[in-house]
Design a protein around this motif. Structure first.
Motif, PDB file in Angstrom:
ATOM      1  N   SER A 197       0.800  -1.226   0.000  1.00  0.00           N
ATOM      2  CA  SER A 197       0.000   0.000   0.000  1.00  0.00           C
ATOM      3  C   SER A 197       0.831   1.274   0.000  1.00  0.00           C
ATOM      4  N   VAL A 198       0.195   2.326  -0.497  1.00  0.00           N
ATOM      5  CA  VAL A 198       0.778   3.671  -0.477  1.00  0.00           C
ATOM      6  C   VAL A 198      -0.187   4.561   0.307  1.00  0.00           C
ATOM      7  N   TRP A 199       0.375   5.416   1.146  1.00  0.00           N
ATOM      8  CA  TRP A 199      -0.454   6.244   2.037  1.00  0.00           C
ATOM      9  C   TRP A 199      -0.015   7.701   1.987  1.00  0.00           C
ATOM     10  N   LEU A 200      -0.987   8.594   2.181  1.00  0.00           N
ATOM     11  CA  LEU A 200      -0.680   9.978   2.512  1.00  0.00           C
ATOM     12  C   LEU A 200      -1.151  10.127   3.946  1.00  0.00           C
ATOM     13  N   TYR A 201      -0.298  10.642   4.815  1.00  0.00           N
ATOM     14  CA  TYR A 201      -0.751  10.724   6.201  1.00  0.00           C
ATOM     15  C   TYR A 201      -0.207  11.961   6.893  1.00  0.00           C
ATOM     16  N   SER A 202      -0.900  12.308   7.956  1.00  0.00           N
ATOM     17  CA  SER A 202      -0.497  13.510   8.691  1.00  0.00           C
ATOM     18  C   SER A 202       0.023  13.112  10.058  1.00  0.00           C
ATOM     19  N   VAL A 203       1.028  13.853  10.510  1.00  0.00           N
ATOM     20  CA  VAL A 203       1.487  13.715  11.897  1.00  0.00           C
ATOM     21  C   VAL A 203       1.610  15.119  12.465  1.00  0.00           C
ATOM     22  N   PRO A 204       1.461  15.258  13.786  1.00  0.00           N
ATOM     23  CA  PRO A 204       1.592  16.588  14.366  1.00  0.00           C
ATOM     24  C   PRO A 204       3.029  17.112  14.208  1.00  0.00           C
ATOM     25  N   LEU A 205       3.188  18.435  14.242  1.00  0.00           N
ATOM     26  CA  LEU A 205       4.529  19.017  14.093  1.00  0.00           C
ATOM     27  C   LEU A 205       5.451  18.502  15.200  1.00  0.00           C
ATOM     28  N   THR A 206       4.925  18.445  16.416  1.00  0.00           N
ATOM     29  CA  THR A 206       5.683  17.878  17.533  1.00  0.00           C
ATOM     30  C   THR A 206       5.151  16.471  17.745  1.00  0.00           C
ATOM     31  N   ARG A 207       6.009  15.489  17.559  1.00  0.00           N
ATOM     32  CA  ARG A 207       5.425  14.146  17.449  1.00  0.00           C
ATOM     33  C   ARG A 207       6.314  13.048  18.012  1.00  0.00           C
ATOM     34  N   ILE A 208       5.678  11.907  18.181  1.00  0.00           N
ATOM     35  CA  ILE A 208       6.389  10.689  18.567  1.00  0.00           C
ATOM     36  C   ILE A 208       7.021  10.125  17.300  1.00  0.00           C
ATOM     37  N   THR A 209       8.316   9.832  17.357  1.00  0.00           N
ATOM     38  CA  THR A 209       8.975   9.329  16.146  1.00  0.00           C
ATOM     39  C   THR A 209       9.249   7.832  16.201  1.00  0.00           C
ATOM     40  N   ASP A 210       9.305   7.264  17.413  1.00  0.00           N
ATOM     41  CA  ASP A 210       9.559   5.818  17.482  1.00  0.00           C
ATOM     42  C   ASP A 210       9.159   5.293  18.865  1.00  0.00           C
ATOM     43  N   ILE A 211       8.807   4.040  18.902  1.00  0.00           N
ATOM     44  CA  ILE A 211       8.513   3.363  20.178  1.00  0.00           C
ATOM     45  C   ILE A 211       9.167   1.978  20.120  1.00  0.00           C
ATOM     46  N   THR A 212       9.851   1.618  21.192  1.00  0.00           N
ATOM     47  CA  THR A 212      10.434   0.275  21.282  1.00  0.00           C
ATOM     48  C   THR A 212       9.935  -0.380  22.555  1.00  0.00           C
ATOM     49  N   VAL A 213       9.487  -1.622  22.438  1.00  0.00           N
ATOM     50  CA  VAL A 213       9.091  -2.351  23.651  1.00  0.00           C
ATOM     51  C   VAL A 213       9.874  -3.657  23.743  1.00  0.00           C
ATOM     52  N   VAL A 214      10.249  -4.001  24.961  1.00  0.00           N
ATOM     53  CA  VAL A 214      10.889  -5.295  25.233  1.00  0.00           C
ATOM     54  C   VAL A 214      10.151  -5.880  26.431  1.00  0.00           C
ATOM     55  N   THR A 215       9.725  -7.126  26.295  1.00  0.00           N
ATOM     56  CA  THR A 215       8.874  -7.691  27.349  1.00  0.00           C
ATOM     57  C   THR A 215       9.588  -8.811  28.100  1.00  0.00           C
ATOM     58  N   ASP A 216       9.100  -9.043  29.303  1.00  0.00           N
ATOM     59  CA  ASP A 216       9.657 -10.108  30.142  1.00  0.00           C
ATOM     60  C   ASP A 216       8.567 -10.479  31.164  1.00  0.00           C
ATOM     61  N   PHE A 217       8.816 -11.519  31.935  1.00  0.00           N
ATOM     62  CA  PHE A 217       7.899 -11.818  33.031  1.00  0.00           C
ATOM     63  C   PHE A 217       8.640 -12.584  34.112  1.00  0.00           C
ATOM     64  N   ASP A 218       8.101 -12.471  35.321  1.00  0.00           N
ATOM     65  CA  ASP A 218       8.659 -13.192  36.459  1.00  0.00           C
ATOM     66  C   ASP A 218       7.451 -13.716  37.229  1.00  0.00           C
ATOM     67  N   GLY A 219       7.271 -15.012  37.211  1.00  0.00           N
ATOM     68  CA  GLY A 219       6.061 -15.576  37.817  1.00  0.00           C
ATOM     69  C   GLY A 219       4.843 -15.040  37.090  1.00  0.00           C
ATOM     70  N   SER A 220       3.918 -14.463  37.828  1.00  0.00           N
ATOM     71  CA  SER A 220       2.690 -13.977  37.193  1.00  0.00           C
ATOM     72  C   SER A 220       2.763 -12.488  36.854  1.00  0.00           C
ATOM     73  N   THR A 221       3.943 -11.878  37.081  1.00  0.00           N
ATOM     74  CA  THR A 221       4.078 -10.440  36.773  1.00  0.00           C
ATOM     75  C   THR A 221       4.820 -10.234  35.455  1.00  0.00           C
ATOM     76  N   GLY A 222       4.161  -9.552  34.555  1.00  0.00           N
ATOM     77  CA  GLY A 222       4.798  -9.241  33.274  1.00  0.00           C
ATOM     78  C   GLY A 222       5.434  -7.867  33.329  1.00  0.00           C
TER      79      GLY A 222
END
Ligand code: GCB
Length: 592
Positions: free
Chosen positions: A170-195
C-alpha cells in the motif's frame, strides 16, 4: 519507523487503486513533468509484471512510472504531511509535480517522504513514482544486468523466485503533528505472574511523555511517564504460540495538559531465548512446525492481498503449522500483524538471498569466481545489506510473533571472505536487537566441515534436499546422508538445529506405486523419511517444509511453471503432502 495509523492526532488517506503506468522506453525522458502519456494503468498494490500481456513490460530492465493525482485533505494545514510507501521493489524515485522529493533503495522495507514543504492542505498534486526492479552488486538481493546477443538488457539473478517489481504494497498519505512521537520500542519479560514491558519513546522535540497499557478488554493495567520506563502487569496473560494475547501500549506527548500526539502499539508479553540446544519461548522448549513461504500470487505477483492473507493462515492452522519463515525477504507488515493476533511464530528473514556463486557451479558447488569479492558481494553489497538490516529491525522489532532474525538465505558461508562479510552485520543486528536469536539458512555446500560463520549465530538452520537434488529418488541413501549431516552439526556446534528447508517438486495428479520423483506419493515419502531422521535428534527444534505453495520462478530446465515444491498449489489446493503434514502436526488423519 512508525506505521501510519489513524489516532486522535494522526490521519491517513490510502492511495491504493489504479494508477497510470508506463515503462521508461515509451515515454519522454522526464515524464513526471506532465501527465504520463500512456494507454496503460496498473493496480496498486501489485507487482506490475504479470498485469499485462506484453513480454517487454514483464521483463523490463530500467524504470517504470506510476502516476496519480492526490488531494491533501483540507484540514491538514497545521500538520506535517508524509507519503508512505510500504514497499517499492527494488528502488524508487518520487516526484511531486515537477520536482524530485525523495528516493529509496531496497524493495521490501517501507519509507516515508516528507511533503510538508511542497504541498498544501486542500490542494491537489501530481504524484509520479519511478520504480526500478533492477538488481546489481549494490542491491540486496544482488543480481547483474547482462546484454544479450540482440543488444537487449537482461536481468540475471541467483535466487529461485521470479523478480517481481513495482508497488506491491500500500501507499499512504498521512499527517502527523509538528511535535510528534517518532519511534517506540518495547521489550517484554515476566517473572512468575508479573509481566514487564520496558518501553522507550523517541520524540521529535522534548516534551512530557506518558504511556498506558490496556489489556485486551481495554482496561488500563499499568501507567507511567517519561520517555523510558518499565510497566508492570500483575497477573499477566502471556503471548503464546497458538494462543496470542495482545495488550495495547499508548504513548502520548503532552504539553500543558494538551495531547500533542498519540500513538498505540500492540504488545505481546513473551520471551525468547536459546539455552543449550533448546529454543525457548516463555522459558519453554518450542518446536517449529511450518513452512518457508513466498509472497507470490497469480496476476498480483508479490502484491499484498488480504483475502490470501486470511486464507493462508487458515491453511497454516489446517495443517497444524505453528510458524513460518519470511523466505526470502521481509513480508508486508499486515502479515506480521496478523501473526501477532493469531499466535503464529515468525522467523523474519532479510532479502539477502543469492549471496552465493557456488550455486552457479551447479551440483559441484564450485564458484566461477569468489562470492565475497568486488565482482559480486563486495563492500557496496555489504553496505546495502547493513542498511537493509537497520530498516528491517526498525520496522519489525515490536512484533511478538517475530522470534528470530534470519540474516541471509544460503550465503556462501563455506567460502573465503564469508566471516569478514558477516561479522559486522551480525554485530549490527545484535546491537539493534539484543533480544532475539540470529540465524541464516545453510546451503547444502556449506557443511559442518567447511562452514566458516556458524559460531557467530545462535541457531543452525539447514536447507537440505537429500532425496531431491542429492540421491534423487533414492530415499534409502538420502536417509543415511541426512542422518550423517545432522549428526555432524550436532557434534560441531551443540546449538539448536532447525530444518529450514526440505522439499520435493510435485506435479499434482501425478502418481506412482514406486518412488518416482514429481509424484504426490514421492513428496509424502520424502517428508516421512526426513521426519524419521529429525525425530532421532533431541537437538532438533523444528521443521519448515519448502514450500507452503508453488511459486513463480524464472525460466529454468527444472522449473515447470515455477517451483512446484509447494504442499499447496499456487491457488492453494492441497497436494497429498498437505494431508500427510496435517496428520503429523495435528495428529489428525484423513478428513477429521
Ligand atoms: C533452496 C532455496 C530456495 C529454492 C529451493 C529449491 O535451497 O533456498 O529459494 O527455491 O532451494 O526448490 O531449489
Amino acid at each position: 519507523m512508525l506505521k501510519p495509523k489513524s489516532t486522535p492526532t494522526r490521519e491517513l488517506v490510502n492511495l491504493d487503486g489504479v494508477w497510470r503506468f508506463a515503462i521508461d522506453t515509451r515515454v519522454d525522458p522526464e515524464p513526471w513533468k506532465g501527465l504520463l502519456t500512456t494507454p496503460l494503468e496498473a493496480a496498486v498494490p501489485a507487482s506490475y509484471n504479470d498485469l499485462f500481456t506484453d513480454a517487454e513490460i514483464r521483463d523490463h530492465v530500467g524504470w517504470v512510472y506510476y502516476q496519480r493525482p492526490v488531494r491533501v485533505p483540507r484540514g491538514w494545514g497545521d500538520e506535517r504531511i508524509l507519503l508512505r510507501f510500504d514497499a517499492a521493489t527494488h528502488a524508487a524515485r518520487v516526484y511531486v509535480n515537477d520536482a524530485l522529493v525523495g528516493e529509496h533503495i531496497g524493495g521490501y522495507t517501507p519509507f516515508d517522504i516528507d511533503l510538508t514543504d511542497v504541498v498544501s492542505a486542500g490542494e491537489e498534486f501530481r504524484l509520479t513514482v519511478a520504480v526500478s526492479g533492477d538488481l546489481s552488486n549494490e542491491t540486496i538481493p544482488p543480481g547483474k544486468i547482462e546484454v544479450g546477443i540482440d543488444g537487449r538488457r537482461k536481468q540475471v539473478y541467483f535466487h529461485d523466485f521470479y523478480n517481481y517489481a513495482g508497488l506491491a504494497r500500500s501507499v499512504w498519505l498521512y499527517s502527523v503533528p509538528l511535535t510528534r512521537i517518532t519511534d517506540i520500542t518495547v521489550v517484554t519479560d515476566f517473572d512468575g505472574s508479573t509481566g514487564t514491558v520496558d518501553y522507550k519513546v523517541a520524540t521529535s522535540w522534548e516534551r512530557e511523555v506518558r504511556v498506558r497499557l490496556a489489556d485486551a478488554s481495554g482496561t488500563v493495567v499499568a501507567e507511567a511517564s517519561g520517555t523510558t520506563g518499565t510497566l508492570e502487569i500483575p497477573d499477566v496473560t502471556l503471548w503464546r504460540p497458538g494462543a496470542a494475547y495482545l495488550y495495547e501500549l499508548t504513548a502520548e506527548m503532552v504539553e500543558a495538559g494538551v495531547v500533542l500526539d498519540s500513538y498505540p502499539v500492540s504488545v505481546g508479553v513473551r520471551t525468547v531465548a536459546v539455552r543449550g540446544h533448546e529454543f525457548l519461548i516463555n522459558g519453554e522448549p518450542f518446536y517449529f512446525t511450518g513452512f518457508g513461504k513466498h509472497e507470490d500470487l497469480a496476476i498480483r505477483g508479490k502484491g499484498h492481498d488480504n483475502a490470501f492473507l486470511v486464507h493462508d493462515f487458515q491453511l497454516l492452522e489446517w495443517t497444524g503449522a505453528n510458524s513460518f519463515r519470511t523466505s526470502h525477504y521481509p513480508y508486508a507488515e499486515e502479515v506480521l500483524d496478523f501473526a501477532d493476533r493469531h499466535g503464529i511464530v515468525v522467523i523474519d528473514e532479510t532479502a539477502a538471498v543469492g549471496l552465493n556463486m557456488g550455486v552457479v557451479g551447479g551440483m559441484s558447488g564450485t564458484p566461477p569466481f569468489p562470492t565475497f569479492s568486488e565482482q559480486y558481494a563486495g563492500a557496496a553489497t555489504q553496505a546495502a545489506h547493513a542498511q537493509h538490516i537497520r530498516e528491517l529491525i526498525a520496522r519489525d522489532k515490536n512484533h511478538p510473533s517475530v522470534v528470530m532474525w534470519s540474516i541471509a538465505n544460503e550465503p556462501a558461508s563455506n567460502e573465503e571472505g564469508a566471516l569478514e562479510y558477516f561479522t559486522p552485520l551480525v554485530a549490527l543486528a545484535r546491537e539493534l536487537d539484543p533480544t532475539r536469536p540470529l540465524t541464516y539458512s545453510l546451503v547444502m555446500f556449506a557443511t559442518f566441515q567447511n562452514d566458516l560463520i556458524i559460531d557467530l549465530f545462535d541457531v543452525v538452520s539447514m536447507n537440505r534436499y537429500y532425496g531431491w537434488y542429492v540421491a534423487t529418488g533414492d530415499l534409502k541413501s538420502a536417509e543415511l546422508y541426512l542422518q550423517g549431516d545432522i549428526q555432524g552439526w550436532v557434534d560441531r556446534t551443540g546449538k539448536p538445529i532447525l530444518m529450514s528447508e526440505y522439499g520435493a517438486d510435485t506435479q499434482p495428479g501425478v502418481h506412482s506405486v514406486w518412488d518416482q520423483v514429481w509424484t504426490e506419493e514421492y513428496q509424502v515419502h520424502y517428508l516421512e523419511m526426513n521426519h524419521r531422521v529429525f525425530d532421532r535428534f533431541p537437538q532438533f527444534v523444528g521443521e519448515q517444509v519448502w514450500n507452503f505453495a508453488d511459486f513463480a520462478t524464472t525460466n529454468g530446465l527444472h522449473r515447470v511453471e515455477g517451483n512446484k515444491k509447494g504442499v499447496f498449489t499456487r491457488d492453494r489446493k492441497p497436494k497429498a503432502a498437505a494431508w500427510a503434514l496435517r496428520k503429523r502436526w495435528r495428529g489428525l488423519d484423513g478428513r477429521k
